[in-house]
Design an enzyme around this catalytic site. Sequence first.
Site, PDB file in Angstrom:
ATOM      1  N   GLY A 139       0.792  -1.230   0.000  1.00  0.00           N
ATOM      2  CA  GLY A 139       0.000   0.000   0.000  1.00  0.00           C
ATOM      3  C   GLY A 139       0.820   1.273   0.000  1.00  0.00           C
ATOM      4  O   GLY A 139       0.333   2.326   0.415  1.00  0.00           O
ATOM      5  N   HIS A 146      -5.475  -2.516   0.189  1.00  0.00           N
ATOM      6  CA  HIS A 146      -5.597  -3.643  -0.740  1.00  0.00           C
ATOM      7  C   HIS A 146      -4.679  -4.779  -0.321  1.00  0.00           C
ATOM      8  O   HIS A 146      -3.613  -4.552   0.247  1.00  0.00           O
ATOM      9  CB  HIS A 146      -5.310  -3.219  -2.188  1.00  0.00           C
ATOM     10  CG  HIS A 146      -4.007  -2.520  -2.384  1.00  0.00           C
ATOM     11  ND1 HIS A 146      -3.831  -1.183  -2.107  1.00  0.00           N
ATOM     12  CD2 HIS A 146      -2.799  -2.957  -2.832  1.00  0.00           C
ATOM     13  CE1 HIS A 146      -2.598  -0.830  -2.391  1.00  0.00           C
ATOM     14  NE2 HIS A 146      -1.934  -1.899  -2.823  1.00  0.00           N
TER      15      HIS A 146
HETATM   16  P1  AMP Z   1       1.132  -0.900  -3.610  1.00  0.00           P
HETATM   17  O1  AMP Z   1       0.321   0.326  -3.211  1.00  0.00           O
HETATM   18  O2  AMP Z   1       2.597  -0.715  -3.381  1.00  0.00           O
HETATM   19  O3  AMP Z   1       0.617  -2.145  -2.925  1.00  0.00           O
HETATM   20  O4  AMP Z   1       0.965  -1.106  -5.173  1.00  0.00           O
HETATM   21  C1  AMP Z   1      -0.211  -0.772  -5.868  1.00  0.00           C
HETATM   22  C2  AMP Z   1      -0.485  -1.819  -6.929  1.00  0.00           C
HETATM   23  O5  AMP Z   1      -1.617  -1.364  -7.678  1.00  0.00           O
HETATM   24  C3  AMP Z   1       0.644  -2.051  -7.920  1.00  0.00           C
HETATM   25  O6  AMP Z   1       0.936  -3.449  -7.952  1.00  0.00           O
HETATM   26  C4  AMP Z   1       0.073  -1.560  -9.249  1.00  0.00           C
HETATM   27  O7  AMP Z   1       0.516  -2.327 -10.363  1.00  0.00           O
HETATM   28  C5  AMP Z   1      -1.418  -1.715  -9.032  1.00  0.00           C
HETATM   29  N1  AMP Z   1      -2.238  -0.814  -9.841  1.00  0.00           N
HETATM   30  C6  AMP Z   1      -2.122   0.521  -9.950  1.00  0.00           C
HETATM   31  N2  AMP Z   1      -3.064   1.012 -10.774  1.00  0.00           N
HETATM   32  C7  AMP Z   1      -3.791  -0.039 -11.211  1.00  0.00           C
HETATM   33  C8  AMP Z   1      -4.916  -0.186 -12.082  1.00  0.00           C
HETATM   34  N3  AMP Z   1      -5.486   0.867 -12.701  1.00  0.00           N
HETATM   35  N4  AMP Z   1      -5.408  -1.431 -12.300  1.00  0.00           N
HETATM   36  C9  AMP Z   1      -4.842  -2.502 -11.708  1.00  0.00           C
HETATM   37  N5  AMP Z   1      -3.804  -2.428 -10.850  1.00  0.00           N
HETATM   38  C10 AMP Z   1      -3.266  -1.219 -10.610  1.00  0.00           C
END
Ligand code: AMP
Length: 130
Positions: A87, A94
């Site tokens: 996150g 998430h």
């Molecule tokens: P983190 O906040 O470090 O857990 O990472 C956020 C995750 O969200 C990353 O793995 C991105 O690839 C993913 N992400 C960001 N934007 C999108 C999107 N529009 N659809 C799907 N996944 C996404």
Amino acid sequence: MEDCIFCKIIRKEISSEKIWEDENFYAFLDINPVRKGHTLLIPKQHQDYIFDIEEPLYSGLFRAAKSLSGPLRGATGAKRVGIVVEGLLVPHAHVHLVPIENPGELDSSNAKKADPEELAEIAEKIRALL
Ligand code: AMP
Ligand code: ZN
């Protein structure tokens, strides 16, 4: 929340490869998967930090993760489904659910932008097993 990318996905302002949803949660494929079938599970209600989520929603999130793990393994043939909570990039709580075979495969440096057709194909396989 107005500007949150994951809230926009829930409101369908941004498209996503949806795996599953119910009234409280939404699961969709990560567009930069570290492994095939890499899924993000989010609460529909915006909350930044996962450990600020109150019960019963908090337990519900992990119950949903458990229900998704079987279809994720089935569709990918993976040995296990690993969990990552980071996150640091998107401030909407998430859980990353990642089908894995070997140690180290959860590492986010393995992330690679996926071809939309490939995402659609694996999403279909997962949804068929739900
Ligand atoms: P983190 O906040 O470090 O857990 O990472 C956020 C995750 O969200 C990353 O793995 C991105 O690839 C993913 N992400 C960001 N934007 C999108 C999107 N529009 N659809 C799907 N996944 C996404
Ligand atoms: Zn949000």
